[in-house]
Write an enzyme that holds these catalytic residues in place. Sequence first.
Site, short mmCIF file in Angstrom:
data_model
loop_
_atom_site.label_atom_id
_atom_site.label_comp_id
_atom_site.label_asym_id
_atom_site.label_seq_id
_atom_site.Cartn_x
_atom_site.Cartn_y
_atom_site.Cartn_z
CG HIS A 8 -2.04 -0.96 1.13
ND1 HIS A 8 -2.63 -1.53 2.21
CD2 HIS A 8 -2.69 -1.45 0.05
CE1 HIS A 8 -3.62 -2.32 1.82
NE2 HIS A 8 -3.66 -2.29 0.50
CE LYS A 12 2.52 2.21 -4.04
NZ LYS A 12 1.91 0.92 -3.93
CB THR A 34 0.20 -4.02 -7.84
OG1 THR A 34 0.87 -3.65 -6.63
CG2 THR A 34 -0.70 -5.21 -7.59
N GLY A 35 1.29 -2.28 -10.21
CA GLY A 35 1.86 -1.17 -10.97
C GLY A 35 2.89 -0.28 -10.32
CB THR A 36 2.59 2.52 -7.89
OG1 THR A 36 1.52 3.07 -8.65
CG2 THR A 36 3.48 3.63 -7.40
CB THR A 37 4.36 -2.03 -5.58
OG1 THR A 37 3.36 -1.44 -4.74
CG2 THR A 37 5.35 -2.80 -4.74
CB SER A 55 -2.71 0.60 -10.37
OG SER A 55 -2.94 1.09 -9.07
N GLY A 56 -3.00 -1.88 -8.23
CA GLY A 56 -3.86 -2.73 -7.40
C GLY A 56 -5.35 -2.45 -7.53
CG ASP A 61 -4.96 -5.53 -5.18
OD1 ASP A 61 -3.71 -5.59 -5.10
OD2 ASP A 61 -5.62 -4.61 -4.67
CG ASP A 81 -1.07 2.13 6.15
OD1 ASP A 81 -0.96 1.87 7.37
OD2 ASP A 81 -1.15 3.28 5.71
CG HIS A 88 -7.30 -1.04 -2.00
ND1 HIS A 88 -7.11 0.28 -1.73
CD2 HIS A 88 -6.12 -1.64 -1.73
CE1 HIS A 88 -5.87 0.48 -1.32
NE2 HIS A 88 -5.26 -0.68 -1.30
CG ASP A 91 -9.30 -5.21 -4.39
OD1 ASP A 91 -10.12 -5.95 -4.95
OD2 ASP A 91 -9.19 -4.00 -4.64
NE ARG A 97 -12.41 -15.33 -0.69
CZ ARG A 97 -12.40 -15.66 -1.98
NH1 ARG A 97 -12.27 -16.92 -2.35
NH2 ARG A 97 -12.52 -14.74 -2.90
#
Length: 126
Positions: A8, A12, A34-37, A55-56, A61, A81, A88, A91, A97
């Site tokens: 999150h 990051k 995911t995108g930014t990470t 991106s998540g 996600d 976080d 989200h 997600d 799960r």
Amino acid sequence: MCFALVAHDARKDELVEWVRHNKSYLSDVRIVSTGTTGGRISESFPKLAVTRLKSGPLGGDQQIGALICEEELDALIFFVDPLSPMPHDVDVKALTRLATVYDLPMACSQSTADLIVSGLCGQPTA
């Protein structure tokens, strides 16, 4: 070996620092993120094999979830976080799960991430 790395916004920097600390373990690991990470990890460590997904909140996600279902991942490192509102949240719950259903090692903190990477990757490479 393939790990999913997700963080999150507020975590990051912490994930990038965790990768820095564990890059010798991760040098032979395929990373999906995911995108930014994924962008942050790629910028900081251009020699690591990082595949960036969406991106998540925009579907990344769910892409990670699909990789779990297809049994393409060996671990999920997801720095959530817990002190911020989570738009989200569904997600996060879905990934938790699926990781549980498919018995995928999952870490949400540095301590458990360290245990997973050292346990699955053995001795770090030089």
